[in-house]
Write a protein that holds these residues in place. Structure first.
Motif, PDB file in Angstrom:
ATOM      1  N   THR A 176       0.808  -1.228   0.000  1.00 26.33           N
ATOM      2  CA  THR A 176       0.000   0.000   0.000  1.00 26.33           C
ATOM      3  C   THR A 176       0.840   1.275   0.000  1.00 26.33           C
ATOM      4  OG1 THR A 176      -0.231  -0.647   2.272  1.00 26.33           O
ATOM      5  CG2 THR A 176      -2.243  -0.556   1.001  1.00 26.33           C
ATOM      6  N   ASN A 177       2.026   1.253   0.615  1.00 27.48           N
ATOM      7  CA  ASN A 177       2.778   2.512   0.702  1.00 27.48           C
ATOM      8  C   ASN A 177       3.169   3.070  -0.670  1.00 27.48           C
ATOM      9  OD1 ASN A 177       4.438   0.333   0.469  1.00 27.48           O
ATOM     10  ND2 ASN A 177       6.075   1.204   1.729  1.00 27.48           N
ATOM     11  N   PHE A 178       3.175   2.211  -1.690  1.00 28.75           N
ATOM     12  CA  PHE A 178       3.510   2.732  -3.021  1.00 28.75           C
ATOM     13  C   PHE A 178       2.433   3.680  -3.557  1.00 28.75           C
ATOM     14  CE2 PHE A 178       6.565  -0.667  -2.829  1.00 28.75           C
ATOM     15  CZ  PHE A 178       7.680  -0.003  -3.320  1.00 28.75           C
ATOM     16  N   GLY A 179       1.190   3.505  -3.114  1.00 32.19           N
ATOM     17  CA  GLY A 179       0.124   4.435  -3.513  1.00 32.19           C
ATOM     18  C   GLY A 179       0.468   5.835  -3.036  1.00 32.19           C
ATOM     19  N   VAL A 231      -4.095   1.431  -7.082  1.00 34.43           N
ATOM     20  CA  VAL A 231      -4.871   0.569  -7.978  1.00 34.43           C
ATOM     21  C   VAL A 231      -4.238   0.588  -9.374  1.00 34.43           C
ATOM     22  CG1 VAL A 231      -7.112   0.244  -9.099  1.00 34.43           C
ATOM     23  CG2 VAL A 231      -6.992   0.840  -6.672  1.00 34.43           C
ATOM     24  N   ASN A 232      -3.865   1.787  -9.830  1.00 34.67           N
ATOM     25  CA  ASN A 232      -3.237   1.889 -11.153  1.00 34.67           C
ATOM     26  C   ASN A 232      -1.951   1.061 -11.218  1.00 34.67           C
ATOM     27  OD1 ASN A 232      -5.286   3.557 -11.851  1.00 34.67           O
ATOM     28  ND2 ASN A 232      -4.076   5.450 -11.842  1.00 34.67           N
ATOM     29  N   LEU A 233      -1.184   1.116 -10.164  1.00 37.58           N
ATOM     30  CA  LEU A 233       0.051   0.325 -10.131  1.00 37.58           C
ATOM     31  C   LEU A 233      -0.287  -1.163 -10.179  1.00 37.58           C
ATOM     32  CD1 LEU A 233       3.132   0.004  -9.694  1.00 37.58           C
ATOM     33  CD2 LEU A 233       2.697   0.061  -7.238  1.00 37.58           C
ATOM     34  N   GLN A 234      -1.253  -1.534  -9.354  1.00 42.83           N
ATOM     35  CA  GLN A 234      -1.599  -2.961  -9.285  1.00 42.83           C
ATOM     36  C   GLN A 234      -2.176  -3.478 -10.595  1.00 42.83           C
ATOM     37  OE1 GLN A 234      -4.077  -2.640  -5.849  1.00 42.83           O
ATOM     38  NE2 GLN A 234      -2.482  -3.354  -4.437  1.00 42.83           N
ATOM     39  N   GLU A 294     -13.735 -17.029   4.430  1.00 43.80           N
ATOM     40  CA  GLU A 294     -14.040 -15.613   4.248  1.00 43.80           C
ATOM     41  C   GLU A 294     -14.459 -15.036   5.590  1.00 43.80           C
ATOM     42  OE1 GLU A 294     -14.495 -13.776   1.217  1.00 43.80           O
ATOM     43  OE2 GLU A 294     -13.772 -15.433  -0.052  1.00 43.80           O
ATOM     44  N   SER A 295     -13.979 -13.829   5.869  1.00 42.50           N
ATOM     45  CA  SER A 295     -14.434 -13.166   7.076  1.00 42.50           C
ATOM     46  C   SER A 295     -14.436 -11.676   6.787  1.00 42.50           C
ATOM     47  CB  SER A 295     -13.496 -13.519   8.230  1.00 42.50           C
ATOM     48  OG  SER A 295     -13.662 -12.600   9.283  1.00 42.50           O
ATOM     49  N   ASP A 296     -15.616 -11.057   6.803  1.00 41.52           N
ATOM     50  CA  ASP A 296     -15.696  -9.625   6.497  1.00 41.52           C
ATOM     51  C   ASP A 296     -15.090  -9.295   5.150  1.00 41.52           C
ATOM     52  OD1 ASP A 296     -17.012  -8.286   8.408  1.00 41.52           O
ATOM     53  OD2 ASP A 296     -15.251  -7.963   9.703  1.00 41.52           O
ATOM     54  N   GLY A 297     -15.194 -10.197   4.216  1.00 44.12           N
ATOM     55  CA  GLY A 297     -14.622  -9.933   2.883  1.00 44.12           C
ATOM     56  C   GLY A 297     -13.160 -10.330   2.755  1.00 44.12           C
ATOM     57  N   ALA A 298     -12.494 -10.554   3.891  1.00 48.56           N
ATOM     58  CA  ALA A 298     -11.085 -10.970   3.818  1.00 48.56           C
ATOM     59  C   ALA A 298     -11.011 -12.496   3.848  1.00 48.56           C
ATOM     60  CB  ALA A 298     -10.315 -10.388   4.987  1.00 48.56           C
ATOM     61  N   LEU A 299      -9.854 -13.022   3.472  1.00 48.48           N
ATOM     62  CA  LEU A 299      -9.637 -14.463   3.564  1.00 48.48           C
ATOM     63  C   LEU A 299      -8.714 -14.703   4.761  1.00 48.48           C
ATOM     64  CD1 LEU A 299     -10.385 -17.041   1.940  1.00 48.48           C
ATOM     65  CD2 LEU A 299      -8.181 -16.830   0.776  1.00 48.48           C
ATOM     66  N   VAL A 300      -9.165 -15.501   5.715  1.00 48.07           N
ATOM     67  CA  VAL A 300      -8.385 -15.657   6.949  1.00 48.07           C
ATOM     68  C   VAL A 300      -8.196 -17.128   7.322  1.00 48.07           C
ATOM     69  CG1 VAL A 300      -9.336 -13.488   7.825  1.00 48.07           C
ATOM     70  CG2 VAL A 300     -10.325 -15.649   8.579  1.00 48.07           C
ATOM     71  N   VAL A 301      -7.158 -17.368   8.127  1.00 46.77           N
ATOM     72  CA  VAL A 301      -6.899 -18.716   8.631  1.00 46.77           C
ATOM     73  C   VAL A 301      -6.868 -18.648  10.153  1.00 46.77           C
ATOM     74  CG1 VAL A 301      -5.257 -20.634   8.671  1.00 46.77           C
ATOM     75  CG2 VAL A 301      -5.516 -19.277   6.592  1.00 46.77           C
ATOM     76  N   TRP A 302      -7.612 -19.533  10.800  1.00 46.85           N
ATOM     77  CA  TRP A 302      -7.585 -19.639  12.268  1.00 46.85           C
ATOM     78  C   TRP A 302      -6.815 -20.884  12.660  1.00 46.85           C
ATOM     79  CZ3 TRP A 302      -9.314 -15.635  14.953  1.00 46.85           C
ATOM     80  CH2 TRP A 302     -10.313 -14.820  14.413  1.00 46.85           C
ATOM     81  N   LYS A 323      -6.536  -9.423   1.787  1.00 50.34           N
ATOM     82  CA  LYS A 323      -7.209  -8.312   2.441  1.00 50.34           C
ATOM     83  C   LYS A 323      -8.630  -8.128   1.902  1.00 50.34           C
ATOM     84  CE  LYS A 323      -3.967  -5.155   1.876  1.00 50.34           C
ATOM     85  NZ  LYS A 323      -3.113  -3.986   2.103  1.00 50.34           N
ATOM     86  N   LYS A 324      -9.385  -7.353   2.652  1.00 49.68           N
ATOM     87  CA  LYS A 324     -10.775  -7.054   2.282  1.00 49.68           C
ATOM     88  C   LYS A 324     -10.882  -6.560   0.841  1.00 49.68           C
ATOM     89  CE  LYS A 324     -12.825  -4.349   5.578  1.00 49.68           C
ATOM     90  NZ  LYS A 324     -13.554  -4.420   6.748  1.00 49.68           N
ATOM     91  N   ASP A 325      -9.943  -5.678   0.458  1.00 48.12           N
ATOM     92  CA  ASP A 325     -10.005  -5.117  -0.895  1.00 48.12           C
ATOM     93  C   ASP A 325      -9.456  -6.072  -1.953  1.00 48.12           C
ATOM     94  OD1 ASP A 325      -7.292  -5.107  -0.578  1.00 48.12           O
ATOM     95  OD2 ASP A 325      -7.068  -2.932  -0.492  1.00 48.12           O
TER      96      ASP A 325
END
Ligand code: ARG
Length: 593
Positions: A176-179, A231-234, A294-302, A323-325
């Motif tokens: 994200t810091n590249f944005g 987003v443009n970078l990605q 899926e959890s809140d749109g994110a993919l997670v491992v418990w 991540k969610k996005d």
């Protein structure tokens, strides 16, 4: 019997097998627990009899006697070379006799002899060491010292012990810091200013990032603009891609200067961005083997079996792999990295060098990888997180500049050389200017490096110029000086000395020094097994101490040729072990200082 390179290890093996073949020793496997012993009683002590006697309901002293007898009978312990004695309730003491020590000194004469013996330890094992792995677009500060020096020492030690080593610089070059950064470069119209030399350009990038995040923080429109740049970078926008490549190139070029100063040469630099097209497979597989949800749109491992990573733990902490996005993160790239290292490099082991704050990440990563590889029938390399504590200022708090910023690594290394110059000029006014400079530079960097390595890495340590540059105590200058002192004796020795056969060891300091020399292999093994270089440092310090005692008591260049040869041989072995050990720590010894 053979002259063992690593007596501790060989005793361990010998006692284990002998016990296995000795009737009356019970059917349980016997762990001899060989430890260094109180020097008054011997070199090594087997402690394991007590526990074994308890487990097999035997009398410990009688059990010890049975074992000693068996050892003597089959001739694998020659009592002209090693003495054995039962002590206390059932300990067995072993002492290497001077004849053994003399033979050891003859047989293991130089670094090549050490290397060929050590190389059996990890023979052919493919080990990836992940370091120094800095993040791009930020200057290195004092905190970056540790992954570099610890990683390098570990890599060198394992390589010396036969591992097929890959130094993988897993730089943080995606995220994200590249944005923010790209937004700031455009907003400030700063692209041209990045044409300066890499170090300056990196400084500018760091400022731009600060500026960009400050702007975005208070202004939703700017925040949105930064997000759009990301987003443009990605999505592969050519302008942003070019800017990103430039940022990464600048960072790497600037880091390169520090790597060179510290003797670090990564074999590969596969940063986070390398894995961006490899994460999709991770999501699919984790999902298919029902590890991720899926959890809140994110993919997670418990990890429900784990007290802290379980769904119902006090402060739930899922391992977020997407991540969610929809974008990847540190966890997804690290999972993809393990898969790549397994498939592409056939890694047997991966070692990660980072600070202690990443312990949770690596625990969750390793747990996830274990289950994932198990579910997909793959063999998981052994995974180890080598973490370290913080470098503190002399006030016991995180080391900072007066303005509260972290101290730059560049500044610190420069100051080390400057301070060492003052000391060396004072001690050695007679040496030519360029040699003095070379010595000062070596001493300064070595001192910083050694101060770091000689601490147990999981502890924080206080940075003190005075301590690390001192010529006495457990410091680099002390070791370097010991080596230089031995070289100065060689400069005075006669050409014919090397041809004279040495007389057998005689005086107490000679024997004590020879004993210490034979401990080198086990100190190195311990440092490698625990991945803690300080074990090697402590050993080298003790060896230098034994040398100094010897040197103060016994004049080396005496008239009697065979005594002189014997002492010169001790000097030669000491210098060989010290230099080998120091090089493994990344310190190049000096012949004069
Ligand atoms: N770039 C990370 C940091 O600076 C360290 C990366 C360590 N390696 C890894 N595979 N996670 O914190």
């Amino acid at each position: 019997m053979e002259i063992w390179f690593n007596p501790a290890r060989e005793l361990e093996l010998l006692l284990h097998t002998t016990a296995g073949n000795t009737p009356g020793f019970g059917d349980q496997p016997f762990d001899p627990e060989i430890r260094p012993s109180d020097p008054r009683f011997g070199d090594y002590q087997a402690n394991g009899i007590l526990a074994h006697a308890k487990a097999t309901r035997a009398n410990p002293r009688a059990l010890a006697a049975t074992l000693v007898e068996a050892l003597k009978k089959d001739g694998s312990l020659d009592d002209a070379l090693i003495s054995i004695e039962i002590a206390g309730p059932g300990f067995i003491n072993f002492q290497l006799k001077p004849a053994f020590l003399d033979a050891w000194l003859t047989r293991y004469a130089n670094v090549e002899a050490f290397r060929s013996e050590c190389a059996t330890l990890y023979a052919g094992r493919k080990i990836i060491v992940d370091y120094p792995s800095p993040n791009t677009a930020k200057q290195m500060h004092v905190g970056h010292l540790r992954p570099m020096v610890i990683g390098e020492a570990i890599a060198r030690m394992l390589q010396f012990c036969g591992a097929k080593l890959v130094r993988d610089n897993h730089i943080g070059d995606w995220g994200t810091n590249f944005g923010i950064l790209i937004f700031a470069i455009k907003h400030e119209n700063a692209a041209n200013s990045l044409d300066s030399d890499p170090t300056t350009a990196l400084e500018i990038l760091e400022q731009l990032y600060k500026k960009g995040s400050a702007l975005a923080k208070d202004n939703p429109a700017m925040m949105e603009a930064a997000r759009q740049e990301l987003v443009n970078l990605q999505t592969g926008d050519p302008e942003n891609t070019a800017l990103w490549q430039r940022i990464v190139a600048i960072s790497n070029a600037a880091f390169q200067q520090t790597y060179e100063q510290l003797g670090i040469r990564p074999d590969i630099t596969l940063g986070e961005s390398f894995y961006r097209d490899k994460v999709e497979r991770v999501y699919t597989e984790l999902h298919d083997c029902q590890l991720a949800e899926e959890s809140d749109g994110a993919l997670v491992v418990w990890h429900d079996e784990h007290p802290r990573f379980a769904r119902n733990s006090e402060r739930p902490q899922p391992f977020i792999v997407r991540k969610k996005d929809g974008s990847s993160n540190y966890a997804s790239t690290d999972l993809a990295t393990i898969l790549y290292r397994t498939e592409h490099f056939q890694a047997d082991e991966c070692i990660y060098i980072t600070d202690g704050r990443q312990q949770d990440h690596f625990q969750q990563l390793f747990l996830t990888a274990e289950k994932w590889f198990h579910a997909t029938g793959r063999r998981l390399p052994s995974l180890r997180h080598v973490w370290f504590g913080t470098i503190l200022g002399e006030d016991g708090r995180a080391i900072k500049t007066k303005s509260g910023d972290p101290v730059r690594l560049k500044t610190l290394l420069h100051e080390a050389a400057t301070r060492a110059t003052v000391i060396i000029d004072e001690k050695n006014p007679g040496l030519p200017e360029d040699e003095r400079q070379h010595i000062a530079h070596t001493v300064g960097i070595a001192a910083i490096r050694y101060a770091d390595l000689s601490q147990n890495r999981t502890l924080d340590y206080a940075f003190s110029w005075e301590k690390l540059l001192a010529f006495d105590g457990n410091t680099a200058p002390y070791l370097l000086y010991a080596v230089a002192r031995i070289h100065s004796i060689f400069r005075k020795a006669a050409a014919g000395d090397a041809a004279t056969p040495p007389a057998p060891l005689e005086t107490t300091p000679e024997v004590a020094l020879a004993r210490k020399l034979t401990v080198f292999p086990s100190a190195l093994v311990q440092a490698c097994t625990e991945l803690r270089p300080h074990f090697l440092c402590t050993y080298l310090y003790e060896l230098a101490g034994a040398y100094s005692t010897f040197n103060n008591a016994d004049k080396v260049l005496v008239d009697e040729p065979t005594v002189r040869a014997r002492r010169l041989r001790l000097c030669a072995r000491t210098v060989a072990v010290l230099s080998t050990g120091m090089r493994l720590l990344g310190i190049e010894p000096l012949e004069r200082m």
